[in-house]
Design an enzyme around this catalytic site. Sequence first.
Site, PDB file in Angstrom:
ATOM      1  N   TYR A 155      26.270  46.381  37.348  1.00  0.00           N
ATOM      2  CA  TYR A 155      26.969  45.585  38.532  1.00  0.00           C
ATOM      3  C   TYR A 155      26.330  46.423  39.684  1.00  0.00           C
ATOM      4  CZ  TYR A 155      30.870  44.487  36.149  1.00  0.00           C
ATOM      5  OH  TYR A 155      32.188  44.251  34.699  1.00  0.00           O
ATOM      6  N   ARG A 204      29.356  40.979  25.783  1.00  0.00           N
ATOM      7  CA  ARG A 204      29.778  40.449  25.836  1.00  0.00           C
ATOM      8  C   ARG A 204      29.648  39.631  24.195  1.00  0.00           C
ATOM      9  NH1 ARG A 204      31.471  36.097  28.521  1.00  0.00           N
ATOM     10  NH2 ARG A 204      31.099  36.472  30.477  1.00  0.00           N
ATOM     11  N   GLN A 214      38.879  42.539  27.432  1.00  0.00           N
ATOM     12  CA  GLN A 214      38.997  42.529  28.886  1.00  0.00           C
ATOM     13  C   GLN A 214      38.745  41.025  28.839  1.00  0.00           C
ATOM     14  OE1 GLN A 214      36.717  43.244  32.950  1.00  0.00           O
ATOM     15  NE2 GLN A 214      37.724  44.716  31.972  1.00  0.00           N
ATOM     16  N   GLY A 228      39.703  43.498  41.511  1.00  0.00           N
ATOM     17  CA  GLY A 228      38.082  43.595  42.421  1.00  0.00           C
ATOM     18  C   GLY A 228      37.602  43.316  43.613  1.00  0.00           C
TER      19      GLY A 228
HETATM   20  N1  LIG Z   1      34.044  41.350  31.789  1.00  0.00           N
HETATM   21  C1  LIG Z   1      33.717  40.876  32.176  1.00  0.00           C
HETATM   22  O1  LIG Z   1      32.860  40.334  32.143  1.00  0.00           O
HETATM   23  C2  LIG Z   1      34.209  40.451  34.329  1.00  0.00           C
HETATM   24  C3  LIG Z   1      33.626  39.510  34.666  1.00  0.00           C
HETATM   25  C4  LIG Z   1      33.552  39.791  36.097  1.00  0.00           C
HETATM   26  C5  LIG Z   1      34.641  40.677  36.198  1.00  0.00           C
HETATM   27  N2  LIG Z   1      35.353  41.936  35.840  1.00  0.00           N
HETATM   28  C6  LIG Z   1      35.654  42.770  36.693  1.00  0.00           C
HETATM   29  O2  LIG Z   1      36.964  42.551  37.451  1.00  0.00           O
HETATM   30  C7  LIG Z   1      36.524  43.003  38.385  1.00  0.00           C
HETATM   31  C8  LIG Z   1      37.866  42.014  39.236  1.00  0.00           C
HETATM   32  O3  LIG Z   1      36.891  40.971  38.950  1.00  0.00           O
HETATM   33  P1  LIG Z   1      36.542  39.420  40.389  1.00  0.00           P
HETATM   34  O4  LIG Z   1      35.427  40.975  41.285  1.00  0.00           O
HETATM   35  O5  LIG Z   1      35.464  38.634  39.383  1.00  0.00           O
HETATM   36  O6  LIG Z   1      38.149  39.359  40.732  1.00  0.00           O
HETATM   37  P2  LIG Z   1      39.112  38.826  41.808  1.00  0.00           P
HETATM   38  O7  LIG Z   1      39.585  40.269  41.413  1.00  0.00           O
HETATM   39  O8  LIG Z   1      39.826  38.210  41.623  1.00  0.00           O
HETATM   40  O9  LIG Z   1      38.532  39.048  43.113  1.00  0.00           O
HETATM   41  C9  LIG Z   1      37.883  39.672  43.684  1.00  0.00           C
HETATM   42  C10 LIG Z   1      37.790  38.693  45.144  1.00  0.00           C
HETATM   43  O10 LIG Z   1      37.797  38.070  45.486  1.00  0.00           O
HETATM   44  C11 LIG Z   1      38.057  37.801  46.639  1.00  0.00           C
HETATM   45  N3  LIG Z   1      39.462  38.304  47.337  1.00  0.00           N
HETATM   46  C12 LIG Z   1      40.502  38.694  46.741  1.00  0.00           C
HETATM   47  N4  LIG Z   1      41.767  38.439  47.341  1.00  0.00           N
HETATM   48  C13 LIG Z   1      41.413  37.701  48.178  1.00  0.00           C
HETATM   49  C14 LIG Z   1      42.164  37.074  49.104  1.00  0.00           C
HETATM   50  N5  LIG Z   1      42.947  37.169  49.176  1.00  0.00           N
HETATM   51  N6  LIG Z   1      41.235  36.584  50.495  1.00  0.00           N
HETATM   52  C15 LIG Z   1      40.192  36.273  49.854  1.00  0.00           C
HETATM   53  N7  LIG Z   1      39.826  37.253  49.599  1.00  0.00           N
HETATM   54  C16 LIG Z   1      40.035  37.645  48.411  1.00  0.00           C
HETATM   55  C17 LIG Z   1      37.866  39.243  47.447  1.00  0.00           C
HETATM   56  O11 LIG Z   1      37.267  39.394  48.432  1.00  0.00           O
HETATM   57  P3  LIG Z   1      37.366  41.177  48.880  1.00  0.00           P
HETATM   58  O12 LIG Z   1      35.967  42.843  48.728  1.00  0.00           O
HETATM   59  O13 LIG Z   1      37.214  40.305  50.715  1.00  0.00           O
HETATM   60  O14 LIG Z   1      39.059  41.371  49.125  1.00  0.00           O
HETATM   61  C18 LIG Z   1      36.337  39.633  45.760  1.00  0.00           C
HETATM   62  O15 LIG Z   1      35.519  39.325  46.368  1.00  0.00           O
HETATM   63  C19 LIG Z   1      35.860  42.982  39.025  1.00  0.00           C
HETATM   64  O16 LIG Z   1      35.132  43.892  39.211  1.00  0.00           O
HETATM   65  C20 LIG Z   1      34.815  43.459  37.329  1.00  0.00           C
HETATM   66  O17 LIG Z   1      34.932  45.041  38.028  1.00  0.00           O
HETATM   67  C21 LIG Z   1      34.602  41.132  34.642  1.00  0.00           C
END
Ligand SMILES: NC(=O)c1ccc[n+]([C@@H]2O[C@H](COP(=O)([O-])OP(=O)(O)OC[C@H]3O[C@@H](n4cnc5c(N)ncnc54)[C@H](OP(=O)(O)O)[C@@H]3O)[C@@H](O)[C@H]2O)c1
Length: 324
Positions: free
Chosen positions: A62, A134, A185, A288
């Site tokens: 990350y 993965r 996950q 996230g």
């Molecule tokens: N295992 C895997 O392959 C894998 C892949 C991807 C991610 N992950 C893990 O899962 C976590 C979450 O994944 P993710 O970050 O892709 O997904 P997420 O939690 O669905 O989305 C977070 C992103 O969406 C934005 N966001 C959320 N709500 C919002 C809203 N109401 N308006 C505007 N922007 C909004 C956030 O911006 P702001 O920061 O501005 O709120 C952030 O950039 C990661 O941090 C990581 O730990 C795992």
Amino acid sequence: MPSSLALQQYLPHVSRIAYGCMGLGGGWNDNPVSQQDIGQAREVIEVALEAGINLFDHADIYTFSKAEQVFGEVLKQSPALRDKMYIQSKCGIRFEDDHGAGRYDFSQSWVQHSVEQSLQRLNCEQLDVLLLHRPDPLMELDELATTLNSLHQAGKIAHLGVSNMNTAQIAYLQSALSLPIVANQIEMSLAKTDWLDDGIAVNTPASANTGFNTGLLEYCQMHNIQLQAWGCLAQGAFSDAGLESEQKNIRKASEYVRQLANDYGVSSEAIVLAFLLRHPAAIQPVIGTTNIQRINACAQATNVTLTREQWYNLYVLSRGEALP
Ligand SMILES: NC(=O)c1ccc[n+]([C@@H]2O[C@H](COP(=O)([O-])OP(=O)(O)OC[C@H]3O[C@@H](n4cnc5c(N)ncnc54)[C@H](OP(=O)(O)O)[C@@H]3O)[C@@H](O)[C@H]2O)c1
């Protein structure tokens, strides 16, 4: 409300919601970490803990390892924080480098190196959970099992999980391990509902197209494997931003999310997450966001139990079509 969270069997006080650290560290760039990046990590950790979120999800990759680095700086400055949290990290993804293209690597040398580097960056002795990020098609089962057992015996990892794996991959891996696989996950949200679509499409032509591994949900529940949802906020698509969407299903679902948020007196994010929390698999959303207000908004989800009708309304609106 789901009766149990599988991970609680191993981590007795783990929270229903996990914090995803992929946004920490100052971004996916070569800039060194700054005091501001460390300050952001501290604020996020403190706000999350205050809001009752105590599982922090990392990966060695990350923000090119800077997420773990800033987190570790905070722990170095405030070691007492370590006892208030569970730390999970992942290994197995390698970026393109002088040796080859972007690839997956479950070899003994890479897994061991990766875990040791994560521990060093995080300034801690042990990962509470290590996830294999993965599936690596070149995985040598016995080699990986020996590596993971020795990391466990050395006290470097307490528990083992996987990510983005299907039923057969988990069962195959488990067949060689003495350690139980405690988590998987995968991506799950109102925007990505294939994990539900697959179940309801049985005996219909749609079953050929869901793209989801049939039986994975049931397998994880039967074997006490915690399903963790990445991408759970759908990047905000169903929170207030979705009200302006040109896609009718997103707009309609977002309007309904807003209505439920008003009815329950919580944020839209809380309703988006409550959709996952309501499923009997006791899914653990991994949020996230790095926005402090949004972390608190997400934490409100644990105060909401959607009715069966509200849950189905959300599902059907996000699908944009009636159930079969
Ligand atoms: N295992 C895997 O392959 C894998 C892949 C991807 C991610 N992950 C893990 O899962 C976590 C979450 O994944 P993710 O970050 O892709 O997904 P997420 O939690 O669905 O989305 C977070 C992103 O969406 C934005 N966001 C959320 N709500 C919002 C809203 N109401 N308006 C505007 N922007 C909004 C956030 O911006 P702001 O920061 O501005 O709120 C952030 O950039 C990661 O941090 C990581 O730990 C795992």
